[in-house]
Design an enzyme around this catalytic site. Structure first.
Site, mmCIF file in Angstrom:
data_model
loop_
_atom_site.group_PDB
_atom_site.id
_atom_site.type_symbol
_atom_site.label_atom_id
_atom_site.label_comp_id
_atom_site.label_asym_id
_atom_site.label_seq_id
_atom_site.Cartn_x
_atom_site.Cartn_y
_atom_site.Cartn_z
ATOM 1 N N HIS A 1 0.929 -1.530 0.422
ATOM 2 C CA HIS A 1 0.163 0.019 0.174
ATOM 3 C C HIS A 1 0.607 1.274 0.292
ATOM 4 C CE1 HIS A 1 -3.807 2.490 1.241
ATOM 5 N NE2 HIS A 1 -2.574 3.093 2.042
ATOM 6 N N ASP B 1 8.856 21.348 -25.894
ATOM 7 C CA ASP B 1 8.654 20.641 -25.935
ATOM 8 C C ASP B 1 10.496 20.484 -24.576
ATOM 9 O OD1 ASP B 1 9.016 17.218 -24.684
ATOM 10 O OD2 ASP B 1 8.235 16.787 -27.161
ATOM 11 N N TRP C 1 7.088 0.058 3.551
ATOM 12 C CA TRP C 1 7.933 1.592 2.801
ATOM 13 C C TRP C 1 9.059 1.333 3.049
ATOM 14 C CZ3 TRP C 1 8.752 5.965 1.049
ATOM 15 C CH2 TRP C 1 8.539 6.870 2.579
ATOM 16 N N SER D 1 14.317 5.681 -13.088
ATOM 17 C CA SER D 1 13.428 7.108 -13.398
ATOM 18 C C SER D 1 13.529 8.064 -13.004
ATOM 19 C CB SER D 1 11.946 6.052 -13.443
ATOM 20 O OG SER D 1 10.975 7.116 -13.489
ATOM 21 N N SER D 2 13.338 8.008 -11.516
ATOM 22 C CA SER D 2 13.519 9.353 -11.280
ATOM 23 C C SER D 2 14.786 10.141 -11.229
ATOM 24 C CB SER D 2 12.928 9.046 -9.489
ATOM 25 O OG SER D 2 11.959 8.512 -9.529
ATOM 26 N N HIS E 1 12.858 12.038 3.593
ATOM 27 C CA HIS E 1 12.328 13.433 3.871
ATOM 28 C C HIS E 1 11.972 13.922 2.974
ATOM 29 C CE1 HIS E 1 10.434 15.446 6.468
ATOM 30 N NE2 HIS E 1 10.563 16.533 6.509
ATOM 31 N N GLU F 1 11.575 13.344 -0.385
ATOM 32 C CA GLU F 1 10.483 12.665 -0.684
ATOM 33 C C GLU F 1 9.270 12.725 -0.816
ATOM 34 O OE1 GLU F 1 10.409 10.742 -3.826
ATOM 35 O OE2 GLU F 1 8.416 9.961 -3.779
ATOM 36 N N TYR G 1 8.852 16.084 0.888
ATOM 37 C CA TYR G 1 8.617 17.223 0.566
ATOM 38 C C TYR G 1 7.892 16.891 -1.062
ATOM 39 C CZ TYR G 1 8.835 18.849 4.537
ATOM 40 O OH TYR G 1 8.901 19.618 5.867
ATOM 41 N N SER H 1 -1.359 27.297 -5.802
ATOM 42 C CA SER H 1 -1.205 28.569 -5.881
ATOM 43 C C SER H 1 -2.062 28.805 -7.149
ATOM 44 C CB SER H 1 0.348 28.961 -6.077
ATOM 45 O OG SER H 1 0.965 28.626 -4.617
ATOM 46 N N HIS I 1 14.145 12.628 11.845
ATOM 47 C CA HIS I 1 13.451 13.012 13.197
ATOM 48 C C HIS I 1 12.542 12.079 12.728
ATOM 49 C CE1 HIS I 1 11.283 15.582 10.033
ATOM 50 N NE2 HIS I 1 10.655 14.749 9.431
ATOM 51 N N HIS I 2 12.708 11.106 11.627
ATOM 52 C CA HIS I 2 12.212 9.985 11.402
ATOM 53 C C HIS I 2 12.840 8.619 11.616
ATOM 54 C CE1 HIS I 2 9.975 11.526 8.490
ATOM 55 N NE2 HIS I 2 11.089 11.514 7.854
ATOM 56 N N THR J 1 6.686 26.873 5.418
ATOM 57 C CA THR J 1 5.129 26.163 4.446
ATOM 58 C C THR J 1 4.450 27.293 5.371
ATOM 59 O OG1 THR J 1 6.247 24.152 5.218
ATOM 60 C CG2 THR J 1 3.900 24.508 4.817
ATOM 61 N N LYS K 1 3.727 30.473 3.374
ATOM 62 C CA LYS K 1 2.746 29.726 2.042
ATOM 63 C C LYS K 1 1.057 29.716 2.233
ATOM 64 C CE LYS K 1 3.868 26.967 -1.075
ATOM 65 N NZ LYS K 1 4.533 27.736 -1.871
ATOM 66 N N ARG L 1 0.843 0.740 15.017
ATOM 67 C CA ARG L 1 0.872 1.203 13.227
ATOM 68 C C ARG L 1 1.364 -0.011 13.293
ATOM 69 N NH1 ARG L 1 4.866 4.987 10.060
ATOM 70 N NH2 ARG L 1 3.885 3.808 8.304
#
Lengths: 791, 119, 354
Positions: A282, A311, A346, A375-376, A459, A461, A463, A474, A508-509, A534, A537, A656
């Site tokens: 998931h 392009d 994950w 790919s990324s 982390h 990622e 964001y 926006s 922090h993870h 953030t 914004k 969890r």
């Protein structure tokens, strides 16, 4: 043309055969086998199935009693077995529920559900085992294979020839009659295959609708070949989009199965092992196969249009980036249908991920992720280069639309952080495949290294998936409020700030991992810091609406919904930088609530908004507003019903990644004060059960409500109202082209040069044409003084 | 191609010679026994070798980047150098956070902060 | 479709007419992706935790073959590229620099992060796990029982330099490799120089020959690099007796034959013998060995990738495909190649010498 047709047809057939070859080996791994394998029975001994052998299984009741132990006698008659031979027979007994235990040396246990004979037990035709019935209601099935041995041991193929075997299958029922237990893998497989077939049918249908008269193989195959080989950013965007939506659905199916399991305490729809695979897939599906492709889909479509480029910078590499994703998806999903899928989360923490206990599918999961890393990386390079070098004349950095800025920042974060993940994955892949010792604790390998490498990427990622949503919001709020975004410059700096600071917060993870204490302290402070941009914004968006006049379209509603849910998610996230609070909240449902609020309430809602905003541009058709508003209302309400209660569950301590939970029963005392029943230690309060049920119901409703959007899209594609170039009154470049835009999107390439590219003459910022101090200084220092060169 | 010269000759040839000489010094530093020099300077031989390797490696790095990769002396050099140096921050972060932390760090914490402390 | 294709439909299989811009259709990306997928899948089936299942090895090569097919389609489209379509950047700060040059630099940024991750792993393990030689010299391993006789191995970090930097002969392959890469960096610059000499300044046939020769030399030097690496890792080499130079014959053992393996749980260096008791120290050096092989191996894979690219470029040069108009393509490869050299400049001292 004919040669090409033959070649393309051959290629398609070859590809299908190849995929079939790859898929076939994994089809035989269910213990009960897929049809055909069940009948193979004892042919590992070179034996042949024969009806002359009669297996017997005695000692079973018709209906079992809970947890009772039964003594079973296994035997057979018939076949070539003879008491005068050295070896007489063998057997294999498998049961679907309960536990079989051995009582002597003639029987060995493969696992609690399956026993067979030992070498010592080869010299008999009857064996005894004990079976403990399950403690709940199940339809139990016994499958017994007995092999009648020819007894010619010592011959070259170790007594395997001329044996005969047969199979016996017995069902017994539970005290309370129940329906057949649903096998979660069957459910999942069915749903995925059905979804995929539906997708193909819908695509074929759309093709048919475009040209009903010429619906034949030649046209169809060249249409498909055109899509398979395209390098046009718009088409690739569409491909990403379809793939992303498809996997959003698949991830949603997995979520529903998880929620069904969590519906009631102590549920057994999914075992812990199955549950591990489901939450792993998931998470992986949603982030890497749904969120990232959806973002890439919009980026591919809109960035070249918004900057006035024909392009992307590297079109074929763009196509390569896309095609790596479905191939990676196939690898990642290996083993899922047979119960050996990745079960590592994950986040794939070491040392479990390199252990033997982690399922075989984990290696394929790692391989698929490696392809996604490639790919990324290619995507990041492509977009960075495009935005840096292909802006239309007159469009400086501070005149770019905010969506393009958000894609730039996101891709910068992505391709700088993902190599760390890639290296970690390669280390895990090599550990599992060729036996290196990166994470082998017995050789000094450090599991924390994986955590560091993973979260150094992980982390940034998260964001990466939220910043494009910021960009979309926006755009949408500005257009809906009919004014430009408040504080464009601060928005840009805020996004850039998030981009840079996101690299130094990842600790922090890992607060509970035993990592370096100094680093813990540093990342605690930086995490508190990263919320500031953030917040800037959010206040800018509010000021935009305050100074403007909102038109309430569906995309506006989604943007407003985003503001609510993302703010809530951000606030719940602010509990985690404090290490003391993190110790309690880590791995609880509070985390789950937080990240679903920012991921679903942030990214997904942002992209729903983008879909309603840009669908007319991409497809040339308008979406139905009423269906859209209905989708918003049902989805928004049910979504909050799912994730809001999870905060409370987390505070209560619901863990969890645990396949089930228990609620306490209040202490009940008898007449003399003795305790009759007691609370279960570590259990949740009784209300937790009710909330879990409520969450599951809301989850099913949320899942179904999203089909409103899918239906809306299909209906619009078939008979929606034709869209004008600028239905909403936006003013960035994409609204200056037709809907859908032509190919190439802008200009034309002739005589070795691009002609007729758009020029940005006007924009909404009154300071647009005056470069800032920073800009002037930078240009003086860094940019060469050159005249235009012809070539 | 480069429009400048090094000591009057083609810059690429000179760069090449320079790199070869530096590599020879590198190999020599490792191959020869430097313990007498090391004790004279009050370092271990290993540390002295490492210092020489770093001192040689840095110029090699800069020479290849600046001259072979056109990061110096070309009209585009400034912006391309900035592009090349942009990841420096992220590299430093990674080396500090991942390379220079290690799991034994928690043994340096005071006793009352360690598991198993019950007063 | 689009307006400008009315008289010519570029094929998705190649070759491509570059006067129309970049290819709109190409089978290469799809085929290459499938190839990579097959390769990783089959590789994982061929090995499981170092246990080898030979029946899958042909399929591993099938995967690589499919990738190669995709690459050949890509090259077929690129082969006709003669510089007509080489767009340049508009706007600050990359004004007028070729777009593909900017793209290479951006790519190199991500490659820097790849090697930083590998170096971080190395630094972490090297500073976090105690060095084997230090443990040997400290001496209490005898009492603790970490001996060959007892079969009990101590976990420690054994850098490859302990074996490689032990003599001139042992360093030789690494040193020659360093020289090889520097020379190859130089030859690629020379190839660029001759390809970009303006028309008229050089005879076209001479240009063709020189560019081909320089590209071919780069290719050969890269092959030499990988060959020496394989000799150093797996084969070892033999030095015959040469009286005049005072060289006596001996065999330089490869790392493999010295026992320096990724799963070396029972490793001992020939120097690790305690004088007093005669016991030999036994060590588990898997982590150090894994880090060494994977880091230098990743660099080797990048060299291999360069060889693949060089094969195509040498072929194109041999058929006269490089002119001043498209010589800048060699520069793009050159940037990648110099980066590979740069990484070696860092890998060589820190992994081979220190």
């Amino acid at each position: 043309m004919d040669k090409e047709k033959i070649a393309s047809r051959t290629l398609v057939i070859f590809v299908v055969l190849l995929l079939g070859m790859i898929a076939v080996p994994s089809a035989t791994s269910l213990p009960t086998g897929v049809a055909g394998v069940k009948d193979s029975g004892c042919n590992c001994h070179g034996a042949v199935s024969s009806d002359s052998v009669s297996p017997t299984l005695e000692g079973l009741p018709e209906t079992y009693n809970y947890s009772e132990v039964y003594t079973l006698n296994i035997g057979f008659t018939g076949g070539p077995s003879d008491p005068s031979n050295i070896n007489q027979g063998g057997f294999n007994l498998w049961v679907s529920d309960g536990i079989i235990s051995t009582s002597d040396a003639s029987v060995q246990s493969w696992n609690p559900n399956e026993v067979s004979h030992t070498d010592a037990g080869n010299d008999q035709t009857t064996w005894t085992v004990e079976w403990t019935a399950p403690s709940n209601d199940r339809n139990v099935e016994f499958i017994l294979h007995t092999n009648s041995v020819n007894g010619n041991a010592g011959s070259s193929d170790s007594g395997a020839s001329d044996d005969e075997w047969n199979k016996l299958s017995i069902q017994i029922s539970s005290p309370i009659v129940v329906l057949e237990q649903a096998n979660p893998y069957t459910v999942l497989t069915t749903l995925i295959i059905v979804s995929f077939v539906l997708l193909l049918l819908v695509l074929t249908f759309i093709f048919y609708q475009n040209n009903p008269e010429t619906f034949d193989w030649e046209n169809f195959s060249s249409w498909v070949a055109g899509w398979l080989t395209t390098t046009d950013h718009k088409r690739i965007g569409t491909l990403y989009f379809i793939a992303g939506l498809f996997f959003l659905g698949i991830g949603g199916i997995m979520a529903i199965l998880i929620r069904i399991q969590l519906m009631v305490p102590g549920n057994d729809f999914l075992t812990q092992d199955q549950y591990n695979q489901f939450f792993t897939l998931h998470g992986t599906t949603m982030i890497f196969l749904a969120a990232m492709p959806l973002i890439n889909g919009f980026a591919n479509w809109m960035v070249p249009l918004q900057i006035g480029a024909p392009d992307l910078a590297l079109p074929r590499i763009n196509a390569l980036s896309f095609w790596l994703q479905p191939v990676a998806a196939i690898l990642i999903f290996t083993g899922v249908f047979s119960g050996t899928g990745a079960d590592v989360g994950w986040t794939g923490y070491a040392p479990y991920i390199v252990s033997e206990t982690a399922h075989v599918g984990t290696t394929m999961w790692v391989a698929g992720q490696i392809l996604l890393v490639a790919s990324s990386t290619l995507t990041g390079i492509n977009f960075l280069t495009t935005i840096a070098v292909m802006r239309a004349p007159g469009m400086g950095w501070m005149q770019m639309p905010l969506f393009t800025w958000s894609i730039l920042v996101a891709n910068l974060m992505l391709f700088l952080s993902i190599p760390a993940f890639g290296i970690g994955l390669i280390q895990v892949y090599l550990d599992r495949v060729i036996g290196t010792a990166f994470y082998d604790a017995a050789s000094g390998g450090d599991p924390l290294l994986w955590s560091h490498l993973f979260w150094y990427f992980g982390h940034p990622e998260v964001y990466v998936v939220i910043v494009p949503a910021f960009g979309v919001i926006s755009e949408v709020i500005a257009t809906s409020a009919r004014r430009s975004v408040f504080g464009y410059r601060s928005m840009v700096y805020a996004m850039a700030g998030i981009g840079v600071v996101s690299f130094i917060v990842y600790g922090h993870h890992m607060f509970t991992s035993g990592m370096d204490p100094t680093l813990r302290f540093v990342t605690m402070l930086t995490t508190m810091l990263v919320a500031v941009p953030t917040g800037i914004k959010i206040f800018n968006w509010l000021m935009t609406m305050n100074g403007g006049s909102l038109v309430y379209r569906t995309h506006t509603l989604w943007a407003l919904g985003f503001l609510v849910t993302f703010t809530l998610g951000g606030i719940s996230g602010m509990f985690f930088p404090s290490m003391a609070m993190d110790l309690h909240f880590h791995e609880s449902y509070f985390v789950v609530a937080h990240f679903h609020y920012v991921l679903v309430g942030g990214t997904v809602f942002g992209f729903f908004s983008a879909i309603y905003y840009w669908f007319p541009k991409m497809s040339g058709r308008m979406l139905d507003e009423r269906l859209g508003v209905l989708h918003f209302l049902t989805a928004f309400i049910t979504y909050n019903g799912i994730f809001w209660p999870m905060h409370r569950l987390g505070v209560w301590g619901m863990a969890r990644r645990h396949h089930t939970y228990f609620v306490s029963v209040d202490e009940v005392r008898g007449v003399n004060g003795e305790i009759i029943s007691e609370a279960v230690i570590g259990a949740l309060p009784p209300e937790a059960a009710g909330w879990n049920m409520f969450i599951t119901v809301c989850a099913v409703l949320f899942f179904l409500s999203n089909f409103l959007m899918v239906a809306n899209m299909i209906i619009s594609l078939v008979r929606g109202q034709k869209a004008p170039a600028d239905p909403w009154g936006g003013w960035s470049f994409e609204w200056m082209t037709e809907s859908p835009p032509p190919t190439p999107s802008f200009g034309r390439f002739e005589n070795g040069e691009w002609h007729d590219l758009p020029t940005l003459i006007d924009s909404n910022e009154h300071i647009a044409n005056e470069p800032s101090k920073l800009g002037t200084w930078f240009n003086k220092l860094m940019v060469a003084d050159k005249e235009e060169v012809e070539n | 191609m480069a429009h400048y010269t090094i000591m009057g000759r083609d810059p690429y040839w000179m760069n090449f010679f320079g790199l070869m000489i530096l590599t020879l010094i590198e190999v020599a530093a490792v191959g020869f026994d430097l313990s007498p020099d090391a004790t004279g300077l009050d370092y271990t031989e290993k540390k002295l070798t490492l210092m020489i390797l770093v001192a040689i490696g840095l110029p090699k790095f800069i020479m290849i980047a600046a001259i072979f990769m056109h990061l110096w002396g070309d009209e585009d050099s400034k912006i391309l150098t900035l592009t090349a140096l942009f990841p420096a921050f992220f590299i430093i972060v990674m080396i500090l956070f991942i390379g220079l932390t290690h799991p034994e760090a928690t043994t340096g914490l005071p006793e009352w902060c360690r598991p198993g402390f019950y007063s | 479709m689009s307006e400008h294709d009315e008289h010519h439909h570029p094929s998705a299989w190649g070759p491509h007419d570059w006067s129309h811009g970049a290819p709109h259709n190409s089978w290469a990306p799809l085929i290459m992706s499938i190839g990579f997928g097959i390769f990783l899948f089959m590789l994982a089936n061929a090995f499981t935790r170092g246990v080898f299942d030979v029946s899958y090895v042909p399929l591993v090569f099938v995967g690589l073959l499919v990738v190669l097919c995709g690459l050949i389609i890509w090259w077929k489209q690129d082969y006709s590229f003669d510089g007509t379509y080489e767009p340049r950047a508009t706007g600050a700060p990359f004004k007028n620099i070729q777009i593909r040059k900017v793209a290479i630099w951006v790519f190199l940024m991500s490659e820097m992060m790849v090697f930083t991750s590998l170096f971080s792993t190395y630094i972490r393990y090297r500073t976090g796990i105690e060095n084997c030689q230090t443990i040997f010299e400290r001496g209490d391993w005898v009492a603790q029982g970490y001996t060959l006789e007892a079969g009990h191995a101590v976990i420690c970090f054994e850098p490859a330099s302990h074996l490689i930097a032990s003599s001139w002969w042992h360093i030789a392959p690494g040193a020659i490799n360093t020289f090889a890469l520097i020379i190859s960096s130089f030859t690629i610059v020379q190839a660029l120089r001759y390809a970009s000499k303006p028309v008229g300044e050089i005879d076209e046939n001479v240009r063709r020959k020189k560019v081909t020769r320089y590209l071919a030399s780069t290719w050969a030097l890269a092959i030499l690099f990988l060959s020496l690496k394989m000799i150093e890792w797996f084969i070892g080499f033999y030095i015959p007796e040469i009286e005049i130079l005072g060289i006596h014959e001996h065999h330089i053992h490869s790392l493999y034959s010295e026992g320096y393996l990724i799963n070396a749980e029972h490793y001992h260096h020939h120097d690790w013998v305690d004088e007093a008791t005669g016991a030999t120290m036994l060590a588990n050096i898997s982590v150090g060995a894994s880090t060494f092989y994977v880091t230098t191996g990743t660099h080797g894979v990048h060299v291999f990738g360069g060889i693949i690219g060089l094969t195509y470029m040498t072929f194109k040069a041999w058929t006269g495909g490089y002119t001043p108009k498209n010589a800048v393509s060699i520069e793009y490869f050159g940037l990648y190649w110099h980066f590979v050299d740069l990484v070696w400049v860092l890998v060589f001292p820190f992994f081979y010498l220190y």
